[in-house]
Design a protein around this motif. Structure first.
Motif, short mmCIF file in Angstrom:
data_model
loop_
_atom_site.label_atom_id
_atom_site.label_comp_id
_atom_site.label_asym_id
_atom_site.label_seq_id
_atom_site.Cartn_x
_atom_site.Cartn_y
_atom_site.Cartn_z
N HIS A 1 0.82 -1.20 0.00
CA HIS A 1 0.00 0.00 0.00
C HIS A 1 0.86 1.26 0.00
O HIS A 1 2.03 1.23 0.37
CB HIS A 1 -0.93 0.02 1.22
CG HIS A 1 -1.90 -1.12 1.23
ND1 HIS A 1 -2.94 -1.22 0.34
CD2 HIS A 1 -1.99 -2.21 2.04
CE1 HIS A 1 -3.63 -2.32 0.58
NE2 HIS A 1 -3.07 -2.94 1.60
N GLY B 1 -9.85 -1.66 -4.11
CA GLY B 1 -8.56 -1.42 -4.72
C GLY B 1 -8.72 -0.76 -6.07
O GLY B 1 -9.78 -0.29 -6.44
N ASP C 1 -4.28 6.49 2.97
CA ASP C 1 -3.52 5.45 2.30
C ASP C 1 -4.44 4.67 1.37
O ASP C 1 -5.64 4.95 1.28
CB ASP C 1 -2.81 4.52 3.29
CG ASP C 1 -3.77 3.73 4.18
OD1 ASP C 1 -4.96 3.57 3.83
OD2 ASP C 1 -3.32 3.24 5.24
N THR C 2 -3.88 3.68 0.68
CA THR C 2 -4.63 2.92 -0.32
C THR C 2 -5.17 1.60 0.23
O THR C 2 -5.60 0.75 -0.55
CB THR C 2 -3.74 2.63 -1.55
OG1 THR C 2 -2.59 1.86 -1.13
CG2 THR C 2 -3.28 3.92 -2.20
N SER C 3 -5.17 1.43 1.54
CA SER C 3 -5.55 0.12 2.11
C SER C 3 -7.05 -0.13 2.08
O SER C 3 -7.49 -1.28 2.02
CB SER C 3 -5.02 0.00 3.54
OG SER C 3 -5.64 0.97 4.39
#
Length: 255
Positions: free
Chosen positions: A30, A77, A42-44
């Motif tokens: 991530h 995602g 963040d991209t989590s």
């Protein structure tokens, strides 16, 4: 049960901009954005950032916002807007305040009912990371959508000249009204800042504000600023208090 050990963070790029330092870090699979030493996003897990867009559109079209508890985390995602991109049409216009890791923009671009999509992002580094950098998969090519216009400017400055210009404002520039990234951002949630949001909306337009925690104080501030139909949608997270999307509507008639 033993504690989960998180992987160490690796700095991908660090830049100094007009508003301070902005850093892109990789942690395992991530990415994280850090602004002036403060973790921003963040991209989590992009559920709440996507809900920010869906809830605003549902409010405009009379639908019901998706229950975030029913959203599959695996679907948050990178996704593709898919197929031929729609040409700009007369659908509702949305301003997205903060490009971030791109989840909100990807959600908007994947929805053909939106007309004009304006993204206001003051950090050139963040725009670059999406155009040809590590964050490009997370915005899913949405910067190439003909409906999308990226404005590299401070959000507050942009709103001052946007009277009645947007059907929806979807703002995610801080960790929430009670936890701003820079001290100057406090003015967005002040009576004057909220009055500016109200003026930037068309009659019956919708304001959606992302927050790292629900805020009854902010709900009160929205009502005091003249917004109607104020509500908060909580979004459960793995640990701690839920994220939240605050929704409110500009009433019809003059402000």
């Amino acid at each position: 049960m033993p504690d989960v050990i998180e992987p160490a963070a690796e700095t991908v790029e660090r830049r100094e901009g007009p508003y301070g330092e902005v850093v892109l870090r990789r942690r395992g699979g991530h990415f994280e954005i850090i602004a002036n030493g403060c973790f921003l996003m963040d991209t989590s897990d992009g559920r709440s950032e996507r809900l920010l867009i869906r809830a605003a559109l549902d409010a405009l079209t009379g639908g019901a916002a998706t229950d975030p508890a029913q959203t599959d985390p695996a679907s948050t995602g990178p996704t593709s807007a898919g197929g031929d991109r729609p040409e700009p049409v007369g659908g509702p216009s949305v301003l997205i305040g903060g490009l971030g890791v791109g989840f909100s923009l990807a959600e908007a671009a994947a929805e053909p009912r939106w007309g004009r999509i304006t993204v206001v992002e003051r950090e050139r580094a963040v725009v670059d990371w999406h155009r040809d950098g590590p964050l490009a998969p997370f915005s899913a090519g949405a910067l190439d959508d003909p409906r999308v216009d990226v404005v590299e400017r401070d959000l507050l400055d942009h709103l001052r000249g946007a009277h009645g210009a947007h059907d929806a404002l979807c703002l995610d520039i801080d960790n929430g009204p009670d936890w701003t990234v820079t001290e100057s951002n406090d003015s967005l949630y002040s009576p004057g800042g909220l009055a500016g949001c109200l003026r930037a909306l068309a009659p019956e337009g919708v304001l959606a504000v992302w927050s790292a925690r629900p805020s009854t104080r902010f709900e009160d501030a929205l009502r005091a600023a003249g917004f109607a139909e104020v509500q908060t949608i909580p979004v459960p997270v793995a640990r701690g208090v839920p994220d939240a999307v605050h929704l409110a509507r500009r009433p019809s008639g003059p402000t």
